[in-house]
Design an enzyme around this catalytic site. Sequence first.
Site, short mmCIF file in Angstrom:
data_model
loop_
_atom_site.label_atom_id
_atom_site.label_comp_id
_atom_site.label_asym_id
_atom_site.label_seq_id
_atom_site.Cartn_x
_atom_site.Cartn_y
_atom_site.Cartn_z
N ARG A 6 -9.49 -0.43 2.98
CA ARG A 6 -9.09 0.09 1.98
C ARG A 6 -10.42 1.41 2.00
O ARG A 6 -10.07 2.42 1.45
CB ARG A 6 -9.08 -0.56 0.84
CG ARG A 6 -8.06 -1.52 0.67
CD ARG A 6 -7.95 -2.33 -0.64
NE ARG A 6 -8.63 -3.57 -0.05
CZ ARG A 6 -8.80 -4.93 -0.68
NH1 ARG A 6 -8.42 -4.81 -2.01
NH2 ARG A 6 -9.53 -5.64 -0.27
N SER A 31 -14.94 -4.38 2.73
CA SER A 31 -15.04 -3.58 1.52
C SER A 31 -14.82 -4.20 0.30
O SER A 31 -15.13 -4.18 -0.76
CB SER A 31 -14.59 -2.09 1.64
OG SER A 31 -13.19 -2.07 1.49
N LYS A 78 -17.87 -10.84 9.85
CA LYS A 78 -17.44 -9.86 8.81
C LYS A 78 -17.39 -10.70 7.52
O LYS A 78 -16.39 -11.18 7.08
CB LYS A 78 -16.06 -9.56 9.41
CG LYS A 78 -15.48 -8.66 8.39
CD LYS A 78 -14.07 -7.79 8.99
CE LYS A 78 -13.30 -7.10 7.83
NZ LYS A 78 -12.50 -5.92 8.36
N GLU A 92 -14.35 -13.71 10.13
CA GLU A 92 -14.30 -13.27 8.72
C GLU A 92 -14.01 -14.25 7.67
O GLU A 92 -12.88 -14.59 7.28
CB GLU A 92 -13.29 -12.10 8.55
CG GLU A 92 -13.22 -11.38 7.27
CD GLU A 92 -12.32 -10.42 7.01
OE1 GLU A 92 -11.23 -10.11 8.09
OE2 GLU A 92 -12.24 -9.69 6.07
N ARG A 109 0.80 -0.98 -0.01
CA ARG A 109 0.03 0.08 0.04
C ARG A 109 0.79 1.08 -0.08
O ARG A 109 0.68 2.11 -0.65
CB ARG A 109 -0.87 0.08 1.26
CG ARG A 109 -1.73 -1.08 1.28
CD ARG A 109 -3.22 -0.81 0.98
NE ARG A 109 -4.16 -1.79 1.21
CZ ARG A 109 -4.56 -3.04 0.71
NH1 ARG A 109 -3.89 -3.34 -0.27
NH2 ARG A 109 -5.12 -3.98 1.21
C1 5MM Z 1 -6.95 -4.40 6.41
O1 5MM Z 1 -6.60 -5.39 5.49
C2 5MM Z 1 -6.47 -6.89 6.10
C3 5MM Z 1 -5.44 -7.45 5.02
O2 5MM Z 1 -4.56 -8.14 6.07
P1 5MM Z 1 -3.44 -9.07 5.37
O3 5MM Z 1 -2.23 -8.29 5.27
O4 5MM Z 1 -3.41 -10.01 6.42
O5 5MM Z 1 -4.04 -9.39 4.08
C4 5MM Z 1 -7.77 -7.42 5.80
O6 5MM Z 1 -8.16 -8.62 6.29
C5 5MM Z 1 -9.16 -6.56 5.96
O7 5MM Z 1 -9.24 -6.34 7.18
C6 5MM Z 1 -10.45 -7.12 5.49
O8 5MM Z 1 -10.30 -7.65 4.28
C7 5MM Z 1 -11.12 -5.84 5.26
O9 5MM Z 1 -10.29 -4.93 4.32
P2 5MM Z 1 -11.00 -4.25 3.22
O10 5MM Z 1 -9.86 -3.38 2.48
O11 5MM Z 1 -11.33 -5.55 2.30
O12 5MM Z 1 -12.38 -3.46 3.59
#
Ligand code: 5MM
Length: 336
Positions: free
Chosen positions: A290, A259, A217, A175, A31
């Site tokens: 994101r 998201s 989630k 999740e 990122r």
């Molecule tokens: C914040 O991003 C998390 C990613 O973690 P990794 O580095 O272990 O892949 C991810 O789990 C996140 O909490 C969820 O997917 C929700 O994030 P988005 O961007 O999909 O809303």
Amino acid sequence: MSELNKIALKIISNGKGILATDESTGTMTKRLESVQVPSTSENRLSFRETLFSSSSMKNCIGGVILYDETIKQVSKSKKNIPELIAETGAVPGIKVDTGAKVLSNSINEKITEGLDGLRERLKEYYKLGARFTKWRAVYIISEKYPSKLSIHSNAHALARYAALVQESGMVPIVEPEVLMDGNHNAEACFKKTSEVIKKCFEELFFHKVELNGTILKPNMILPGTNSGQKIDNKEIAEMTIKCLKESVPPEVPGIAFLSGGQSERDATKNLNLINIHNNTNFIMTYSYGRALQQSALKFWSKNIKDVENTQKIFNHRANMNSLAAQGKWTEEIDKV
Ligand code: 5MM
């Protein structure tokens, strides 16, 4: 009301949602490098601390998911990060899985790891101030995926995780993320997501997890990113609600969506419609990574010292999502 149920409700009630800042160092590096910022531990903290000290934390953010590195860091004002978050009224949380690895005998799929030594790590996180946790399982969609093997093994791991977390006095976020990638249509997403979620609850039940002390989630029901299917946002909302109504036991207090790669605006708009049409008793809110951080990160990357304007951008997104969590968002209000 049990202690765990109280914590869960504190995180997701009154138009509040979750800020997911639990990117592992690898993901955070991607990122930051995408916006030409070197991924040092100082920079990772500096961006995250900017968000945690924003004024919208008080009314919009009920919980923050941290990564192992961040929960042990100290802010510029010399406060431990969980303390800084708790002062805003939000509950500090922690990602406890150690990532998704190749699943033996189904090499295109993944199994999330992290159960070994989890009981001990949970004790440490509790001492550091965490009161809820997150574990993410990922599933791909195609004609033959997700396989029964992936659905069963990930549900089993999620349930073992959730039981251990509750034993340590924290609320587990469960999740199961069915990814958006692929050329499947929304109907396929509905069918596969329903199967995945039902299996998760079967295992949670089997492992005696207290359902009113958990938060689900999930992904929303969307067509695959390469499907070319055009679908109305209202239809997305209705299919998402139908899927959850049929697959989630009523004891679960709330659902906080990920998201998943949607634009910030779409993630807000879909959540708003879900709340307008919600005919369940579940609280429906956000647990966005994101979709809460993207614009703020883009601005910050070019103006690292401009805390005030970075926070303005984050506050706007947080406020929009909080309105959406109450079904009160409009396109007009979201104009910046
Ligand atoms: C914040 O991003 C998390 C990613 O973690 P990794 O580095 O272990 O892949 C991810 O789990 C996140 O909490 C969820 O997917 C929700 O994030 P988005 O961007 O999909 O809303």
